[in-house]
Design a protein around this motif. Structure first.
Motif, mmCIF file in Angstrom:
data_model
loop_
_atom_site.group_PDB
_atom_site.id
_atom_site.type_symbol
_atom_site.label_atom_id
_atom_site.label_comp_id
_atom_site.label_asym_id
_atom_site.label_seq_id
_atom_site.Cartn_x
_atom_site.Cartn_y
_atom_site.Cartn_z
ATOM 1 N N UNK A 64 -3.054 9.236 2.502
ATOM 2 C CA UNK A 64 -2.855 9.040 1.053
ATOM 3 C C UNK A 64 -3.203 7.482 0.747
ATOM 4 N N UNK A 65 -3.656 7.345 -0.593
ATOM 5 C CA UNK A 65 -3.967 6.091 -0.999
ATOM 6 C C UNK A 65 -2.893 5.578 -2.009
ATOM 7 N N UNK A 66 -2.099 4.416 -1.544
ATOM 8 C CA UNK A 66 -1.011 3.833 -2.201
ATOM 9 C C UNK A 66 -1.400 3.534 -3.772
ATOM 10 N N UNK A 67 -2.748 2.758 -3.857
ATOM 11 C CA UNK A 67 -2.976 2.488 -5.151
ATOM 12 C C UNK A 67 -3.231 3.509 -6.025
ATOM 13 N N UNK A 68 -3.823 4.597 -5.493
ATOM 14 C CA UNK A 68 -4.164 5.818 -6.503
ATOM 15 C C UNK A 68 -2.781 6.622 -6.813
ATOM 16 N N UNK A 114 3.656 -0.633 -6.459
ATOM 17 C CA UNK A 114 4.044 0.088 -7.594
ATOM 18 C C UNK A 114 4.416 -0.726 -8.814
ATOM 19 N N UNK A 115 5.130 -1.734 -8.413
ATOM 20 C CA UNK A 115 5.999 -2.632 -9.438
ATOM 21 C C UNK A 115 5.356 -3.885 -9.787
ATOM 22 N N UNK A 305 4.291 5.667 -1.397
ATOM 23 C CA UNK A 305 3.284 5.059 -0.268
ATOM 24 C C UNK A 305 3.263 3.476 -0.638
ATOM 25 N N UNK A 306 4.147 2.744 -0.780
ATOM 26 C CA UNK A 306 4.031 1.333 -1.298
ATOM 27 C C UNK A 306 4.216 0.640 0.105
ATOM 28 N N UNK A 307 3.101 0.277 0.707
ATOM 29 C CA UNK A 307 3.074 -0.364 1.902
ATOM 30 C C UNK A 307 3.720 -1.617 2.146
ATOM 31 N N UNK A 308 3.457 -2.545 1.276
ATOM 32 C CA UNK A 308 4.267 -3.847 1.298
ATOM 33 C C UNK A 308 5.810 -3.630 1.146
ATOM 34 N N UNK A 309 6.247 -2.759 0.254
ATOM 35 C CA UNK A 309 7.768 -2.913 0.227
ATOM 36 C C UNK A 309 8.188 -1.794 1.432
ATOM 37 N N UNK A 310 7.643 -0.917 1.829
ATOM 38 C CA UNK A 310 8.068 -0.281 2.981
ATOM 39 C C UNK A 310 8.359 -1.218 4.063
#
Length: 344
Positions: A64-68, A114-115, A305-310
């Motif tokens: 999946x694409x976190x930005x999309x 996301x934020x 799928x928020x990579x940096x937050x995860x």
């Protein structure tokens, strides 16, 4: 032909790489206690590096694409690519990892997809909530476990009240086996829906602390109480306590001065396991009670799928777990310095 050692000769065991490293560390710092602390810190640092590397690459394997996912399906491809470039997600994974490590050294955990807020700011806002929930639950578990474990052990000493002992042990075992999220749902139904005694969700008011803390603390309390019960039974049958009992010492002095100090080490070791479990258990409890902490944050970040937050949340949880283990090790070493010196 190899000759056997002469009578009375001292045979030295072959040194291993770990023992040689330990000896060098002792010589370097000049203090066995300091060597013990440094070894523990080194182990924690190695564990943290492993967690960082594993979490980063495993997160990027999620399809999946976190930005999309953050912008939605109707956003134009140009907007998606622009945000990917702004966040550095269009770079090779190895380069992204290098940038991530470089940011960690300066305290920069990246920006949430996301934020669009700095991850460090989000974690700074939500970490105190998780810490308060974990510490309160641990205090409730520890303060409840000692009297229950000691009282049941004293009442069952010498095979007395066998039925009570089996009943309490069975109940504690049942409470340990019940998942905390299931207990949380049950508490909400009984005390919020049926009795309307406590709020079903939220955070900030004293009444909103009760159900989450109870749901998180019941299992650890039962586990610690069983440990205290077993250790107390062992101590009560020890010869030195039989001697102290024969001197007609008061019960308060007998149990507080002679019995309890001898169960602290085992209980503290179990307390370390409980504390780590409480930190991990906040994920589900915060989700059930809609608490704005680190636990609920990791659930929402994985969904988005928020990579940096995860990665930021995983880093915080790893630090909390490693800090809890380190504190327990240091406390055990303070209680028994000889074991720490021998291990160092």
């Amino acid at each position: 032909m190899t000759l056997p050692p002469a009578a009375g000769a001292v045979v030295h065991a072959p040194s291993t790489p770990s023992s040689e490293a330990t000896d060098r560390l002792r010589l370097l710092v000049g203090s066995p206690r300091l060597a013990f602390v440094l070894r523990r810190l080194l182990r924690a640092l190695i564990s943290l590096v492993i967690v960082l590397v594993a979490s980063f690459f495993l997160v990027h394997l999620v399809p999946g694409d976190p930005v999309r996912a953050a912008l939605g399906p109707t956003v134009s491809p140009d907007t998606v690519e622009a945000l990917r470039g702004q966040l550095g997600l269009d770079l090779p994974v190895a380069q992204q990892f290098g940038n991530y490590l470089g940011g960690l050294l300066t305290g920069d955990l990246g920006v949430s997809v996301t934020s669009q807020r700095p991850v460090a700011a989000t974690l700074a806002e939500r970490l105190p909530t998780t810490l308060v929930l974990s510490v309160l639950s641990f205090l409730v578990a520890a303060l409840g476990a000692f009297p229950i474990g000691v009282a049941t052990a004293v009442s069952a000493r010498g095979g007395r009240r066998r039925g009570l002992d089996l009943g309490v042990s069975g109940l504690l075992g049942l409470l340990v086996a019940v998942p905390n999220f299931l207990l949380a749902v049950l508490l909400v139904y009984v005390f919020s829906v049926a009795l309307q005694a406590f709020p079903p969700a939220g955070w900030g008011q004293p009444a909103q602390l009760v159900l989450p803390v109870v749901a998180l603390a019941v299992g650890p309390l039962a586990y610690l109480a069983r440990i205290v019960h077993v250790e107390m039974l062992r101590v009560l049958d020890a010869p030195y306590l039989t001697t102290a009992r024969s001197k007609r010492l008061p019960a308060r002095l007998l149990y507080l001065r002679h019995a309890l100090p001898n169960i602290v080490a085992a209980t503290l070791t179990a307390g370390g396991v409980v504390l780590v479990g409480l930190v991990a258990g906040t994920v589900l409890i915060e989700t059930v009670f809609v608490i704005p902490g680190i636990g609920s944050t990791i659930v929402s970040s994985i969904t988005a799928k928020d990579y940096p937050l995860i990665q930021g949340v995983v880093l915080v949880y790893a630090l909390l777990v490693l800090a809890a283990n380190l504190l327990i090790d240091l406390a055990l070493a303070a209680l028994d310095p000889r074991s720490a010196i021998a291990e160092a």
